[in-house]
Design an enzyme around this catalytic site. Sequence first.
Site, mmCIF file in Angstrom:
data_model
loop_
_atom_site.group_PDB
_atom_site.id
_atom_site.type_symbol
_atom_site.label_atom_id
_atom_site.label_comp_id
_atom_site.label_asym_id
_atom_site.label_seq_id
_atom_site.Cartn_x
_atom_site.Cartn_y
_atom_site.Cartn_z
ATOM 1 N N THR A 52 57.589 13.140 -14.855
ATOM 2 C CA THR A 52 56.573 14.191 -14.794
ATOM 3 C C THR A 52 56.467 14.836 -16.175
ATOM 4 O O THR A 52 57.451 14.895 -16.897
ATOM 5 C CB THR A 52 57.048 15.255 -13.769
ATOM 6 O OG1 THR A 52 57.039 14.667 -12.488
ATOM 7 C CG2 THR A 52 56.186 16.500 -13.782
ATOM 8 N N ASP A 96 56.431 19.052 -6.005
ATOM 9 C CA ASP A 96 56.438 20.450 -6.458
ATOM 10 C C ASP A 96 55.361 20.757 -7.488
ATOM 11 O O ASP A 96 54.937 21.917 -7.624
ATOM 12 C CB ASP A 96 57.797 20.771 -7.104
ATOM 13 C CG ASP A 96 58.072 19.857 -8.303
ATOM 14 O OD1 ASP A 96 58.158 18.637 -8.097
ATOM 15 O OD2 ASP A 96 58.160 20.365 -9.439
ATOM 16 N N GLY A 127 60.847 16.597 -6.423
ATOM 17 C CA GLY A 127 60.061 17.704 -5.900
ATOM 18 C C GLY A 127 60.540 18.266 -4.587
ATOM 19 O O GLY A 127 60.419 19.472 -4.332
HETATM 20 N N1 GLY Z 1 58.447 16.615 -9.770
HETATM 21 C C1 GLY Z 1 57.436 15.725 -9.421
HETATM 22 C C2 GLY Z 1 57.417 15.352 -8.008
HETATM 23 O O1 GLY Z 1 58.432 15.424 -7.326
HETATM 24 O O2 GLY Z 1 56.372 14.955 -7.530
#
Ligand code: GLY
Length: 310
Positions: free
Chosen positions: A177, A208, A231
Amino acid sequence: MNARTPVILVHGGAGVGMMTAAQASCLREALAQGYAELRRGAPAIRGVETAIRVLEGSGLFNAGVGSVLQLDGGRRMDASLMDGRDLRAGAVAAVEGIRYPITAARHVMDETDHVLLAGKPATRFARYCRIERQAPPTAAARKAALADARTLAFASKSWSLLQKMPRAGRLQAACETVGAVALDQAGNSAAGASTGGAGLMLPGRVGDTPQIGSGVYADNEAGAVSMTGRGEGIIRVAVAKEIVDRMEAGATPNRALQCVLRKLADRIHGTAGALVLAPNGRFAIGHTTPRMAAGHWTGNGRPIVADRFR
Ligand code: GLY
């Protein structure tokens, strides 16, 4: 009012893999382009969007052009932005076919009365805003990208579930990410993040990144945070808001970050990394994963980029 020295931080994901030379160079470019906006006197939110667009457009990270595929072969992306001046925020979830989800999030913030648009209507909104398009994954690219991850998928709960659902598909695993936080010359803060999601994702899974308070948070009076990592854990602890709340209560960026990452690990075995920036320009970068590709710049010398911060 005296102009402040701007600060910008970016990340390219927390995980186990070493940062490549190309990723390091792209993170430096994102810092340079974001900082150029801040030096010109642009607001922090503009610096954050600019930096994230560089990362989304590179194809080197799991965001924008480089986004991983969900188990059915679809490429659905999430992004969010928050402005610490007035707590305005915008986000998109499960948006498809565009190069710059972060700009779609900015349009949600600037042009609607809402915070989060999701799915096909979010894609239609992005098209209406004329955000540059991205071609769907070709059959050959999809096959190559998904083959590596299939072994993992066979053992996963998501895979078993998907086989019982109509129109089963395949997956690719990744983290990477991207995100940024910044402080501008007027002392305003902003935070943003963008992702293609997590590996072993059921179609429709949202992490998230587009959830304000989980993946990002920014408040001029307390600080700015951008998250990366799994997330599902970050959401349950509302990590970004929890870090900002601790800074508002007097903790330094590093103290707030370490306390919340420890809570995430101890309570739910979560893994994550974060960029944390205080209103006075102090900042911290930390992670519970073996590595996190990230960097920072205050305009002197060259942007600093590394894949371990402790
Ligand atoms: N942090 C990115 C996700 O879990 O989608």
